[in-house]
Design a protein around this motif. Sequence first.
Motif, mmCIF file in Angstrom:
data_model
loop_
_atom_site.group_PDB
_atom_site.id
_atom_site.type_symbol
_atom_site.label_atom_id
_atom_site.label_comp_id
_atom_site.label_asym_id
_atom_site.label_seq_id
_atom_site.Cartn_x
_atom_site.Cartn_y
_atom_site.Cartn_z
ATOM 1 N N THR A 3 103.331 -24.323 74.832
ATOM 2 C CA THR A 3 102.969 -25.724 74.663
ATOM 3 C C THR A 3 101.725 -26.023 75.490
ATOM 4 O O THR A 3 101.639 -25.636 76.654
ATOM 5 N N TYR A 5 98.932 -29.221 76.533
ATOM 6 C CA TYR A 5 98.676 -30.664 76.586
ATOM 7 C C TYR A 5 97.170 -30.876 76.570
ATOM 8 O O TYR A 5 96.439 -30.203 77.306
ATOM 9 N N VAL A 51 98.250 -35.581 74.245
ATOM 10 C CA VAL A 51 98.994 -35.060 73.101
ATOM 11 C C VAL A 51 99.438 -33.648 73.442
ATOM 12 O O VAL A 51 98.721 -32.907 74.119
ATOM 13 N N LYS A 52 100.624 -33.278 72.971
ATOM 14 C CA LYS A 52 101.070 -31.895 73.187
ATOM 15 C C LYS A 52 101.361 -31.220 71.861
ATOM 16 O O LYS A 52 101.575 -31.885 70.836
ATOM 17 N N GLY A 53 101.362 -29.910 71.924
ATOM 18 C CA GLY A 53 101.681 -29.127 70.743
ATOM 19 C C GLY A 53 101.393 -27.667 70.982
ATOM 20 O O GLY A 53 101.122 -27.245 72.119
ATOM 21 N N LYS A 111 101.085 -43.510 67.660
ATOM 22 C CA LYS A 111 102.087 -42.433 67.656
ATOM 23 C C LYS A 111 102.152 -41.727 66.303
ATOM 24 O O LYS A 111 102.064 -40.497 66.236
ATOM 25 N N GLU A 112 102.329 -42.473 65.231
ATOM 26 C CA GLU A 112 102.486 -41.856 63.904
ATOM 27 C C GLU A 112 101.204 -41.198 63.395
ATOM 28 O O GLU A 112 101.262 -40.085 62.864
ATOM 29 N N HIS A 115 100.952 -37.899 65.077
ATOM 30 C CA HIS A 115 101.944 -36.964 64.520
ATOM 31 C C HIS A 115 101.458 -36.419 63.172
ATOM 32 O O HIS A 115 101.567 -35.217 62.899
ATOM 33 N N GLU A 120 101.867 -34.340 69.094
ATOM 34 C CA GLU A 120 102.937 -35.217 69.568
ATOM 35 C C GLU A 120 102.402 -36.027 70.747
ATOM 36 O O GLU A 120 101.996 -35.451 71.766
ATOM 37 N N VAL A 122 102.322 -37.848 74.038
ATOM 38 C CA VAL A 122 103.129 -37.638 75.241
ATOM 39 C C VAL A 122 102.926 -38.756 76.252
ATOM 40 O O VAL A 122 103.872 -39.228 76.864
#
Length: 143
Positions: A3, A5, A51-53, A111-112, A115, A120, A122
């Motif tokens: 992951t 960030y 944002v993370k992923g 947020k959406e 996504h 995501e 954070v």
Amino acid sequence: MKTVYITRRETFNAAHKLWREDWSEEKNFEVFGRCSNKNWHGHNFTIYVTVKGFPSEETGFVINLKDLSEIIKQEVIEPLDHKNLNLDVPFLQGMLASTENIVIQVWDRIKEPIHAAGGELVKIKLVETENNFVEYYGGKDIY
């Protein structure tokens, strides 16, 4: 997979007043001090969106920063920059334009779209002055 960030910084300028109509001028000044100035006051805000992923095998990106920048500009900067937050911003109508309330509303707006772009959301850090900022994690306890 690991992951990662990633954070994008943007800035905007806006005016607001901390004021409750159901309080007297004296009570507003007692609680909000100079921030209750009847002639408003302004800030040079800085917003950090984290944002993370997982980095894409194809691009190496968690999220394309061009896409993240566009989301922030469309959903945050354009509606807020050079505006009176109390009067000019529909998504802040009916609430005290505190930095805490602003950051919650911004979260709900981005947020959406983040996504949908593959990340995501954070954390949002909203800096009002060099001494005052709010960090919001989407209502999750961080303790």
